[in-house]
Design a protein around this motif. Structure first.
Motif, mmCIF file in Angstrom:
data_model
loop_
_atom_site.group_PDB
_atom_site.id
_atom_site.type_symbol
_atom_site.label_atom_id
_atom_site.label_comp_id
_atom_site.label_asym_id
_atom_site.label_seq_id
_atom_site.Cartn_x
_atom_site.Cartn_y
_atom_site.Cartn_z
ATOM 1 N N HIS A 1 0.826 -1.211 0.000
ATOM 2 C CA HIS A 1 0.000 0.000 0.000
ATOM 3 C C HIS A 1 0.865 1.267 0.000
ATOM 4 O O HIS A 1 0.626 2.188 -0.784
ATOM 5 N N VAL A 2 1.863 1.295 0.844
ATOM 6 C CA VAL A 2 2.715 2.483 0.975
ATOM 7 C C VAL A 2 3.583 2.690 -0.271
ATOM 8 O O VAL A 2 3.712 3.816 -0.776
ATOM 9 N N ILE A 3 4.153 1.619 -0.794
ATOM 10 C CA ILE A 3 5.006 1.744 -1.987
ATOM 11 C C ILE A 3 4.179 2.196 -3.187
ATOM 12 O O ILE A 3 4.579 3.112 -3.918
ATOM 13 N N ALA A 4 3.023 1.572 -3.397
ATOM 14 C CA ALA A 4 2.171 1.973 -4.523
ATOM 15 C C ALA A 4 1.690 3.412 -4.344
ATOM 16 O O ALA A 4 1.655 4.187 -5.310
ATOM 17 N N ALA B 1 -6.073 -1.174 0.689
ATOM 18 C CA ALA B 1 -6.821 -0.469 1.733
ATOM 19 C C ALA B 1 -8.073 -1.256 2.121
ATOM 20 O O ALA B 1 -8.401 -1.376 3.309
ATOM 21 N N LEU B 2 -8.776 -1.799 1.129
ATOM 22 C CA LEU B 2 -9.965 -2.604 1.417
ATOM 23 C C LEU B 2 -9.600 -3.871 2.192
ATOM 24 O O LEU B 2 -10.337 -4.274 3.095
ATOM 25 N N ILE B 3 -8.471 -4.474 1.862
ATOM 26 C CA ILE B 3 -8.001 -5.641 2.618
ATOM 27 C C ILE B 3 -7.730 -5.239 4.064
ATOM 28 O O ILE B 3 -8.106 -5.947 5.003
ATOM 29 N N GLY B 4 -7.077 -4.090 4.238
ATOM 30 C CA GLY B 4 -6.807 -3.606 5.590
ATOM 31 C C GLY B 4 -8.078 -3.357 6.380
ATOM 32 O O GLY B 4 -8.167 -3.696 7.564
ATOM 33 N N VAL B 5 -9.082 -2.795 5.735
ATOM 34 C CA VAL B 5 -10.351 -2.516 6.408
ATOM 35 C C VAL B 5 -11.086 -3.822 6.727
ATOM 36 O O VAL B 5 -11.666 -3.979 7.796
ATOM 37 N N ALA B 6 -11.063 -4.762 5.777
ATOM 38 C CA ALA B 6 -11.832 -5.992 5.945
ATOM 39 C C ALA B 6 -11.208 -6.968 6.941
ATOM 40 O O ALA B 6 -11.933 -7.638 7.681
ATOM 41 N N PHE B 7 -9.888 -7.063 6.969
ATOM 42 C CA PHE B 7 -9.253 -8.126 7.744
ATOM 43 C C PHE B 7 -8.434 -7.653 8.938
ATOM 44 O O PHE B 7 -8.067 -8.468 9.781
#
Length: 83
Positions: free
Chosen positions: A12-15, A54-60
């Motif tokens: 996420h940060v690199i992209a 970001a969605l992965i971070g929110v979901a899991f």
């Protein structure tokens, strides 16, 4: 932080960092030119990567409500783009 979460955060940060740098190309190049269009295509792909991570971070993983709101707002804005 687990290994999967760490990989997700780094991706996420690199992209996101690449998006910031890539955003300068349209500003400094001719609108509609080759560089402008190439940068736009790459920008969209990187934006999708940032949004998915970001969605992965929110979901899991536990995310603050403010970050959830920003993630869903970005997803909505991406859905408005006519590709």
């Amino acid at each position: 932080m687990g290994i999967i979460q760490t990989i997700n955060v780094y991706t996420h940060v690199i992209a996101g960092g690449l998006l910031l740098v890539l955003g300068l190309i349209p500003i400094l190049s001719e609108k509609g030119g080759n560089w402008h269009r190439r940068a736009g295509r790459i920008y969209l792909k990187l934006f999708i990567i940032v949004l998915v991570t970001a969605l992965i971070g929110v979901a899991f993983f536990r995310s603050p409500p403010a970050l959830m709101a920003v993630t869903f707002s970005a997803a909505y804005n991406l859905s408005l783009i006519h590709i």
